[in-house]
Design an enzyme around this catalytic site. Structure first.
Site, PDB file in Angstrom:
ATOM      1  N   LYS A 167      50.382  33.826  46.730  1.00 31.81           N
ATOM      2  CA  LYS A 167      50.287  34.591  47.980  1.00 31.81           C
ATOM      3  C   LYS A 167      49.634  35.945  47.659  1.00 31.81           C
ATOM      4  CE  LYS A 167      51.514  37.222  51.584  1.00 31.81           C
ATOM      5  NZ  LYS A 167      50.927  38.488  51.099  1.00 31.81           N
ATOM      6  N   GLU A 240      56.222  42.977  37.831  1.00 30.22           N
ATOM      7  CA  GLU A 240      55.258  43.971  37.327  1.00 30.22           C
ATOM      8  C   GLU A 240      55.166  45.042  38.403  1.00 30.22           C
ATOM      9  OE1 GLU A 240      53.969  44.031  34.465  1.00 30.22           O
ATOM     10  OE2 GLU A 240      54.424  41.988  33.827  1.00 30.22           O
ATOM     11  N   CYS A 274      48.173  50.097  38.240  1.00 29.22           N
ATOM     12  CA  CYS A 274      49.553  50.333  37.809  1.00 29.22           C
ATOM     13  C   CYS A 274      49.564  51.057  36.463  1.00 29.22           C
ATOM     14  CB  CYS A 274      50.345  49.031  37.759  1.00 29.22           C
ATOM     15  SG  CYS A 274      49.515  47.726  36.865  1.00 29.22           S
ATOM     16  N   GLU A 368      55.002  57.598  41.614  1.00 26.86           N
ATOM     17  CA  GLU A 368      53.682  56.987  41.442  1.00 26.86           C
ATOM     18  C   GLU A 368      52.755  57.463  42.573  1.00 26.86           C
ATOM     19  OE1 GLU A 368      53.385  52.670  41.879  1.00 26.86           O
ATOM     20  OE2 GLU A 368      52.033  52.656  40.165  1.00 26.86           O
TER      21      GLU A 368
END
Ligand code: NDP
Length: 510
Positions: A167, A240, A274, A368
């Site tokens: 997906k 992750e 990331c 982040e």
């Protein structure tokens, strides 16, 4: 959760080019029932796929790899248009994805070969560890590297003998759809790799579906939701998640090289990686030179949608708000903008931004940012840099520039991966496991660990020859208690480290 795509009344989602705002294409918003049907088809495929063995699967996966290589430019164009990154970055993403697929194909048989292990005190036994496919893997991918990131799971899961239902993010579904079409036409077992498209609810259906593992890449918040959904069936998860990767510059570093790499690491893919460099800790002895060089490198970065650009627009509209919030919060608390800044944000275009005088109470150093922003902190020495780098809820990647003792510094950074005298390079080395610690997630993609991640481990032990006393029986001699007491003393009571097996040989009874 991404929100930018438009939901059409007929259940279609539009993919929008972030640079031009043009509609790139449409995909169906698939229902939970359709997801479950895909999982059921994958279940059937998984049995045939597993039965093929390594060689048979390698033949099929090579056909898949060739099929993808043949449309590399088409895939790159889709990545460029859906994500907004420059074409050269998009084609490099295709290249890296295929290098991982190639590695997974060629490495699977070796990494997953049955291995003999010592039986320790059970010295009359032969013991082996083998690895078997799990069955069906659900992969939920992000939009920042719409091919490379999911391929870390897709390629390794397939090579390890599993079927996959993938997906993609609603922001980048077309590249995934094309990959699914190539899989369907290139591989002779149907439904080994299927793509289901839709919004978050489609991903949620996959996470709670009858899959044998979920591999998720995205935010920690959605990662928690995925883990909760998977918990209903006790489906294992590989997460992750994000990062706040630190870069350390030691006093003996090549400062120009470190500055160039820092700007690339912070700005590549418009900072939407990331493993982006999200903060730099720089020795006071080289700080001024480093900052000057970073600013001139950042000013030289070309932003836009054309082929001469180094970075494109921000893919997800709401990410622009997060980036602006982080910069404004920092400035309000005393940070200085050396280039770029919140005022320079136009629509989805964020100029490379460099900040100094940043402190640990600022979002820019703790959360982040996922944008082209580099906050730089001056430190007394490497010990201070290490302490600050490790003071984070994240721990995905990191980098360190220096000469003396640089490997030791790398080992002491609490992150899953570290690049020395470069940035991000670990993700391009297929033998290296990729993954983080703490809120950056758990589990590993890439490398032998990445192959084993998609298998169940089977332990077998077999009696090679009988011993006078069978310990797996109730018919033990009366002297057994005393014998075991003696063995404990002999084997484990001394100060000399010995292997249990060689120590066992010393005991008459065994
Ligand atoms: P999300 O974590 O929401 O999305 C990641 C993937 O999960 C997408 O495919 C998304 O689908 C899917 N998803 C969303 N909701 C669910 C759910 N309930 N169950 C299962 N799957 C779901 O990330 P965003 O795209 O919203 O980005 C938010 C933040 O995440 C960014 O600001 C960034 O900090 C971080 N991020 C980190 C990435 C990384 O590489 N570690 C990659 C992307 C984002 P859909 O897109 O259709 O909603």
């Amino acid at each position: 959760m991404a929100t930018q795509a438009t939901i059409e009344p007929v259940g279609l989602i539009q993919s929008i080019d972030p640079n031009t705002r043009e509609v790139v294409g449409e995909v169906p918003d698939q229902t939970p029932a359709e997801v479950n049907a895909a999982i059921a088809r994958a279940r059937v495929a998984s049995r045939r796929w597993a039965a093929l063995g390594f060689e048979g699967r390698a033949d099929e996966l090579i056909r898949f790899r060739r099929g993808l290589a043949n449309i590399a430019e088409e895939l790159a164009e889709l990545i460029h248009r859906e994500n907004g990154k420059p074409r050269v970055d998009a084609i490099s993403e295709v290249m890296l994805s295929l290098s991982h697929l190639d590695h997974a194909i060629s490495r699977a048989e070796h990494a997953l070969a049955t291995r003999k292990v010592s039986s320790g005190v059970m010295a009359n036994f032969r013991s082996t560890i083998s690895y078997h496919p799990l069955g069906v893997i659900g992969v939920i991918g992000p939009w920042n590297y719409p091919m490379f990131t999911p391929f870390g799971s897709v390629a390794y899961a397939l090579a390890a003998g599993n079927a996959v239902v993938f997906k993609p993010s609603e922001l980048t579904p077309l590249v995934a759809k094309r990959i699914g079409e190539v899989a369907a036409s290139a591989m002779r077992i149907p439904d080994v790799l299927q793509v289901v498209t839709g919004l978050g609810a489609t991903g949620a259906a996959l996470a709670s579906g009858a899959v044998d593992k979920i591999a998720f890449t995205g935010s920690a918040a959605t990662g928690r939701r995925v883990m909760k959904a998977a918990a209903e069936r006790l489906t294992p998860v590989l997460l992750e998640l994000g990062g706040k990767d630190a870069l350390i510059v030691a006093p003996d570093a090549d400062v120009d090289k470190a500055a160039e790499a820092a700007v690339f690491g912070a700005m590549t893919n418009a900072g939407q990686a990331c493993v982006s460099v999200e903060r730099a800790y720089v020795s006071e002895r080289v700080y001024d030179r480093f900052v000057d060089k970073v600013v001139s490198e950042a000013n030289a970065v070309r932003v836009g949608g054309g082929d001469d650009a180094n970075m494109g627009a921000i893919t997800m509209d709401k990410q622009v708000d997060i980036i602006r919030e982080h910069i404004e919060d920092a400035v309000k608390k005393g940070a200085k903008v050396l280039t770029g800044g919140a005022d320079a944000i136009k629509g989805n275009v964020v100029k490379p931004t460099v900040l100094v005088d940043v402190t640990t109470d600022m979002l820019i150093l703790t959360e982040e940012t996922f944008g082209p922003v580099l906050p730089i902190v001056k430190v007394r020495d490497t010990e201070e840099a290490l302490r600050l780098a490790n003071d984070s809820q994240y721990g995905l990647g990191s980098s360190v520039f220096g000469k003396r003792g640089v490997r030791d510094i790398a080992e002491r950074i609490d992150s899953g991966m570290t690049a020395i005298n470069t940035v991000i390079a670990f993700s391009a080395v297929p033998n290296l496991p990729f993954g983080g610690v703490r809120e950056s997630g758990f589990g590993r993609i890439h490398g032998d660990e990445g192959l084993r991640e998609f298998t169940r481990t089977k332990a077998i032990t077999e009696e090679r020859f009988p011993l006078p006393v069978n310990m797996m029986s109730f018919k033990l001699p009366d002297t057994m208690y005393d014998q075991l007491k003696g063995m404990i003393k002999q084997l484990y009571g001394g100060g000399v480290v010995d292997t249990a097996r060689s120590a066992a040989r010393k005991i008459k009874f065994w």
